[in-house]
Design a protein around this motif. Structure first.
Motif, PDB file in Angstrom:
ATOM      1  N   PHE A   1       0.696  -1.139   0.062  1.00 19.42           N
ATOM      2  CA  PHE A   1       0.079  -0.072   0.162  1.00 19.42           C
ATOM      3  C   PHE A   1       0.664   1.244   0.080  1.00 19.42           C
ATOM      4  N   TYR A   2       0.118   2.378  -0.476  1.00 18.51           N
ATOM      5  CA  TYR A   2       0.835   3.658  -0.285  1.00 18.51           C
ATOM      6  C   TYR A   2      -0.082   4.736   0.441  1.00 18.51           C
ATOM      7  N   TYR A   3       0.324   5.565   1.064  1.00 11.18           N
ATOM      8  CA  TYR A   3      -0.456   6.481   2.120  1.00 11.18           C
ATOM      9  C   TYR A   3       0.103   7.696   1.661  1.00 11.18           C
ATOM     10  N   HIS A   4      -0.693   8.741   1.145  1.00  5.62           N
ATOM     11  CA  HIS A   4      -0.413  10.107   1.148  1.00  5.62           C
ATOM     12  C   HIS A   4      -0.847  10.956   2.430  1.00  5.62           C
ATOM     13  N   SER A   5      -0.278  11.392   3.282  1.00  4.04           N
ATOM     14  CA  SER A   5      -0.612  12.121   4.475  1.00  4.04           C
ATOM     15  C   SER A   5      -0.653  13.567   4.414  1.00  4.04           C
ATOM     16  N   TYR A   6      -1.497  14.216   4.824  1.00  2.00           N
ATOM     17  CA  TYR A   6      -1.638  15.810   4.911  1.00  2.00           C
ATOM     18  C   TYR A   6      -1.583  16.311   6.357  1.00  2.00           C
ATOM     19  N   THR A   7      -0.619  16.812   6.884  1.00  3.37           N
ATOM     20  CA  THR A   7      -0.603  17.190   8.303  1.00  3.37           C
ATOM     21  C   THR A   7      -1.690  18.172   8.759  1.00  3.37           C
ATOM     22  N   LYS A   8      -1.945  19.420   7.900  1.00  2.09           N
ATOM     23  CA  LYS A   8      -2.526  20.372   8.176  1.00  2.09           C
ATOM     24  C   LYS A   8      -4.079  20.072   7.939  1.00  2.09           C
ATOM     25  N   VAL A   9      -4.365  19.096   6.721  1.00  3.92           N
ATOM     26  CA  VAL A   9      -5.853  18.766   6.381  1.00  3.92           C
ATOM     27  C   VAL A   9      -5.914  17.228   6.223  1.00  3.92           C
ATOM     28  N   PRO A  10      -5.885  16.512   7.536  1.00  2.00           N
ATOM     29  CA  PRO A  10      -5.746  14.998   7.224  1.00  2.00           C
ATOM     30  C   PRO A  10      -7.010  14.337   6.761  1.00  2.00           C
ATOM     31  N   GLU A  11      -8.090  15.171   6.629  1.00  2.45           N
ATOM     32  CA  GLU A  11      -9.318  14.706   5.855  1.00  2.45           C
ATOM     33  C   GLU A  11      -8.856  14.134   4.523  1.00  2.45           C
ATOM     34  N   LYS A  12      -7.751  14.888   3.902  1.00  2.00           N
ATOM     35  CA  LYS A  12      -7.161  14.587   2.388  1.00  2.00           C
ATOM     36  C   LYS A  12      -6.411  13.250   2.337  1.00  2.00           C
ATOM     37  N   ASN A  13      -6.179  12.788   3.895  1.00  8.50           N
ATOM     38  CA  ASN A  13      -5.050  11.488   3.631  1.00  8.50           C
ATOM     39  C   ASN A  13      -5.833  10.392   2.644  1.00  8.50           C
ATOM     40  N   LYS A  14      -4.809   9.897   2.086  1.00 11.54           N
ATOM     41  CA  LYS A  14      -5.320   8.986   1.079  1.00 11.54           C
ATOM     42  C   LYS A  14      -4.617   7.490   1.332  1.00 11.54           C
ATOM     43  N   LEU A  15      -5.489   6.573   1.341  1.00 18.15           N
ATOM     44  CA  LEU A  15      -4.631   5.135   1.427  1.00 18.15           C
ATOM     45  C   LEU A  15      -5.206   4.396   0.091  1.00 18.15           C
ATOM     46  N   VAL A  16      -4.149   3.801  -0.731  1.00 19.51           N
ATOM     47  CA  VAL A  16      -4.426   3.106  -1.728  1.00 19.51           C
ATOM     48  C   VAL A  16      -3.722   1.677  -1.387  1.00 19.51           C
ATOM     49  N   MET A  17      -4.521   0.559  -1.683  1.00 20.67           N
ATOM     50  CA  MET A  17      -3.905  -0.759  -1.544  1.00 20.67           C
ATOM     51  C   MET A  17      -3.754  -1.436  -2.821  1.00 20.67           C
TER      52      MET A  17
END
Length: 359
Positions: A187-203
């Motif tokens: 998997f890869y995970y895009h994380s956004y510190t200031k706007v965690p609602e935009k975090n994206k998990l792709v398996m």
């Protein structure tokens, strides 16, 4: 006039390195409106010369090892390189920040341009180079990108965004780091510190990872069987002696595949696109067209034409790999490494047995 005086006034011929730098400096001047290069740009230009000089010499050595029947008659030397195109391409990649002296940034691949009778240079982005491009031109670049393989003995629990969870997340634990079992996926995970609602998990399942594996992936990278070649003194050439099993770097290749997918998934911001980016996309298109022409020529009288475009899947290091002209198996010579395995981000003429950390 004495011979000594004649020698003194004889104009000294510039070295190939000096001619290369002169072309690049002129191109920099025409593209940015000034001739002066920064120290960083000069270092990059020198790195491109050093890297390409090594690639040309190695490629020429391989050309000379082929029998005349399968050998291209045009020597792979600086004299036969399309310098005008090369200088433009080097400027574009250097201004973006690609450095051939850095591992996994960019690989240089000479290929024959039948229209000009010269060698053009293909630029194959490594997985680190792909990251560099996505960060520079990305629309919404994550603060952090996590890439992980998941094995059968690991614990992995995805948490997808829904009514009860405001953001994508996951739980991941390596229970036995020295016996993780078989690869199930990653998997890869895009994380956004200031706007965690935009975090994206792709398996990605293992099947999805292997979809990005080139059709003719080299076993030196992905593992498997390859032809075994030995020198035959009577025939005075290498001959095939069955097959042998190669362990390769399968885990590393799967990880790089996810890595490339993670950075390819960052949308390019059209407002950030500049002339250098457009030039880069043009070069990718030209290299792909040249590869198609080579494949058609190599398979013109065969029943099936199987074309694998360079670039994605990778290198496929994650997704990418490009291809290079393959040695005809009927030539009685050992085939050269296929650049489709640039999915693996291995420098064009690098030893296949080297550690993947040097790719």
């Amino acid at each position: 006039m004495t011979d000594q005086n004649q020698q003194a006034v004889t104009k000294k011929e510039p070295t190939q390195s000096e001619r290369f730098m002169t072309k690049v400096i002129a191109e920099f001047g025409s593209s940015v409106g000034e001739v002066a290069l920064t120290n960083f740009q000069k270092r990059l230009a020198q790195n491109y010369f050093i890297a390409l000089d090594s690639v040309l010499k190695t490629t020429e050595e391989k050309r000379l090892k082929k029998s005349e029947k399968y050998r291209d008659q045009l020597p792979v030397t600086w004299a036969n390189v399309n310098m005008d195109k090369l200088s433009r391409d080097v400027v574009a990649y250097a201004r973006i920040g690609f450095d051939p002296a850095q591992p996994n940034h960019i690989n240089l691949v000479p290929f024959k341009n039948n229209n000009t009778g010269k060698y053009d240079i293909g630029f194959i982005e490594g997985y680190r180079g792909l990251e560099l491009k996505s960060v520079k031109y990305g629309l919404d670049v994550p603060d952090h990108v996590t890439i992980e393989l998941v094995y059968s003995n690991d614990y992995f629990a995805p948490i997808k965004k829904d009514a009860n969870h405001p953001q994508d997340s996951y739980e991941f634990e390596i229970k036995n780091p020295f016996d993780r079992g078989m690869i199930l996926g990653g998997f890869y995970y895009h994380s956004y510190t200031k706007v965690p609602e935009k975090n994206k998990l792709v398996m990605m399942t293992l099947k999805e990872i292997e979809k990005r594996k080139p059709d003719h992936a080299s076993p030196e990278f992905w593992g498997g069987e390859k032809d075994k070649w030995e020198w035959d003194p009577k025939a005075n050439k290498n001959v095939k002696k069955g097959t042998e099993k190669v362990e390769g770097w399968y885990d590393k290749m799967c990880w790089k595949t996810i890595y490339r997918a993670a950075h390819s998934d960052i949308t390019i911001d059209s407002q950030k696109i500049d002339d250098d980016y457009l030039r880069l996309k043009q070069m990718e298109s030209e290299f792909a067209e040249a590869e198609v022409e080579r494949e058609i020529g190599a398979n013109a009288n065969k029943n099936v034409i199987d074309i694998t475009p360079p670039g994605e899947p990778e290198e496929s290091a994650s997704d990418a790999e490009s291809s290079v002209p393959q040695q005809n198996s009927d030539s009685g010579e050992q085939p050269e490494m296929n650049f489709e395995d640039f999915s693996s981000d291995v420098p064009p003429m690098e030893s296949a047995g080297s550690s993947p950390e040097t790719w």
